[in-house]
Design a protein around this motif. Structure first.
Motif, PDB file in Angstrom:
ATOM      1  N   SER A  26     -38.980   5.125   2.262  1.00  0.00           N
ATOM      2  CA  SER A  26     -38.199   5.101   3.499  1.00  0.00           C
ATOM      3  C   SER A  26     -38.740   3.993   4.404  1.00  0.00           C
ATOM      4  CB  SER A  26     -38.305   6.451   4.215  1.00  0.00           C
ATOM      5  OG  SER A  26     -37.608   6.420   5.435  1.00  0.00           O
ATOM      6  N   GLY A  27     -37.864   3.104   4.860  1.00  0.00           N
ATOM      7  CA  GLY A  27     -38.292   1.963   5.660  1.00  0.00           C
ATOM      8  C   GLY A  27     -38.598   0.736   4.845  1.00  0.00           C
ATOM      9  N   GLY A  28     -38.574   0.850   3.507  1.00  0.00           N
ATOM     10  CA  GLY A  28     -38.791  -0.299   2.653  1.00  0.00           C
ATOM     11  C   GLY A  28     -37.562  -1.200   2.625  1.00  0.00           C
ATOM     12  N   GLN A  29     -37.707  -2.385   2.054  1.00  0.00           N
ATOM     13  CA  GLN A  29     -36.603  -3.339   2.044  1.00  0.00           C
ATOM     14  C   GLN A  29     -36.539  -4.087   0.716  1.00  0.00           C
ATOM     15  OE1 GLN A  29     -35.483  -5.666   5.371  1.00  0.00           O
ATOM     16  NE2 GLN A  29     -36.728  -4.528   6.838  1.00  0.00           N
ATOM     17  N   MET A  30     -35.365  -4.709   0.482  1.00  0.00           N
ATOM     18  CA  MET A  30     -35.166  -5.575  -0.671  1.00  0.00           C
ATOM     19  C   MET A  30     -34.660  -6.930  -0.189  1.00  0.00           C
ATOM     20  SD  MET A  30     -33.540  -3.309  -3.762  1.00  0.00           S
ATOM     21  CE  MET A  30     -31.933  -3.109  -2.986  1.00  0.00           C
ATOM     22  N   LEU A  31     -35.086  -7.982  -0.864  1.00  0.00           N
ATOM     23  CA  LEU A  31     -34.580  -9.328  -0.631  1.00  0.00           C
ATOM     24  C   LEU A  31     -34.098  -9.869  -1.971  1.00  0.00           C
ATOM     25  CD1 LEU A  31     -34.055 -11.858   1.032  1.00  0.00           C
ATOM     26  CD2 LEU A  31     -36.469 -12.479   0.733  1.00  0.00           C
TER      27      LEU A  31
END
Length: 220
Positions: free
Chosen positions: A202-207
């Motif tokens: 939760s709160g992680g991201q992807m690029l």
């Protein structure tokens, strides 16, 4: 048949022929810096898990170096101790992990870097790669346009000639074949997102960076 990049560090190797991918990573560097900063601020993990999906050679080195640098800068501004960084470098099992880690060993001798841990993770990113809710940041550059398989309709001997001589969409590709590839991409990308959503904290991201085209008559 599983295809993979040319191994080693010779003139024909991927390591010596990845300037297009390098250019893309340099162009998105400001976005990468923002994403890593946002993850550090939102999650503030004691151990930060970063997964790089199918980036190899010098571009993998550049990615790891950038994440370490941005994480350190973010923590210094907020006066926090930096997290331990765990990098997972993912690629297909047939790709050249040995050359990749030799290049990391040479790099670490030339420059002082913050403590971090780098491991190889063989396997397709169209399968589960991590336990649930364990990854803080996923990165993929110029990889997701590779499909999990040839569209099913083209695997039969009666239709394989429809795009004969090509492994991609060209001006001579029939519209019916274009639709097959588009549908396969939609299936694969939806699967990719479902898998990563289970692994991301939760709160992680992807690029994610894609290679594409602006316009071509085969899509009309």
């Amino acid at each position: 048949m599983a295809l993979h990049m040319v191994a080693g560090e010779g003139e024909d190797s991927y390591a010596k022929n990845s300037r297009l991918q390098e250019k893309a990573m340099l162009e998105i560097r400001p976005v990468l810096e923002k994403v890593v900063t946002d993850v550090c601020a939102a999650v503030c993990p004691r151990t930060m898990v970063v997964a790089d999906l199918s980036t190899s050679g010098p571009n993998a080195l550049r990615f790891v170096s950038d994440v370490i640098r941005v994480t350190g800068d973010c923590c210094r501004r907020s006066r926090r101790d930096p997290p331990e960084l765990q990098f997972f470098l993912n690629d297909m099992p047939g790709n050249d992990f040995n050359s990749l880690f030799r290049s990391f060993a040479r790099r670490s001798k030339k420059m002082a870097m913050a403590p971090h841990y780098v491991v190889g993770l063989p396997g397709s990113f169209y399968t589960r790669l991590f336990p649930g809710r364990t990854v803080h940041f996923f990165h993929s550059s110029y990889s997701l346009m590779w499909l999990s398989q040839l569209p099913t309709e083209l695997q039969t001997n009666s239709k394989i000639h429809l795009n004969e001589g090509n492994i991609y969409i060209t001006t001579t590709t029939p519209p019916s074949v274009v639709r097959m590839y588009q549908e396969q991409f939609q299936k694969d990308f939806l699967l990719f997102l479902k898998l990563r959503s289970k692994e991301l904290v939760s709160g992680g991201q992807m690029l994610l960076t894609f290679l594409g085209r602006k316009k071509n008559s085969v899509f009309h």
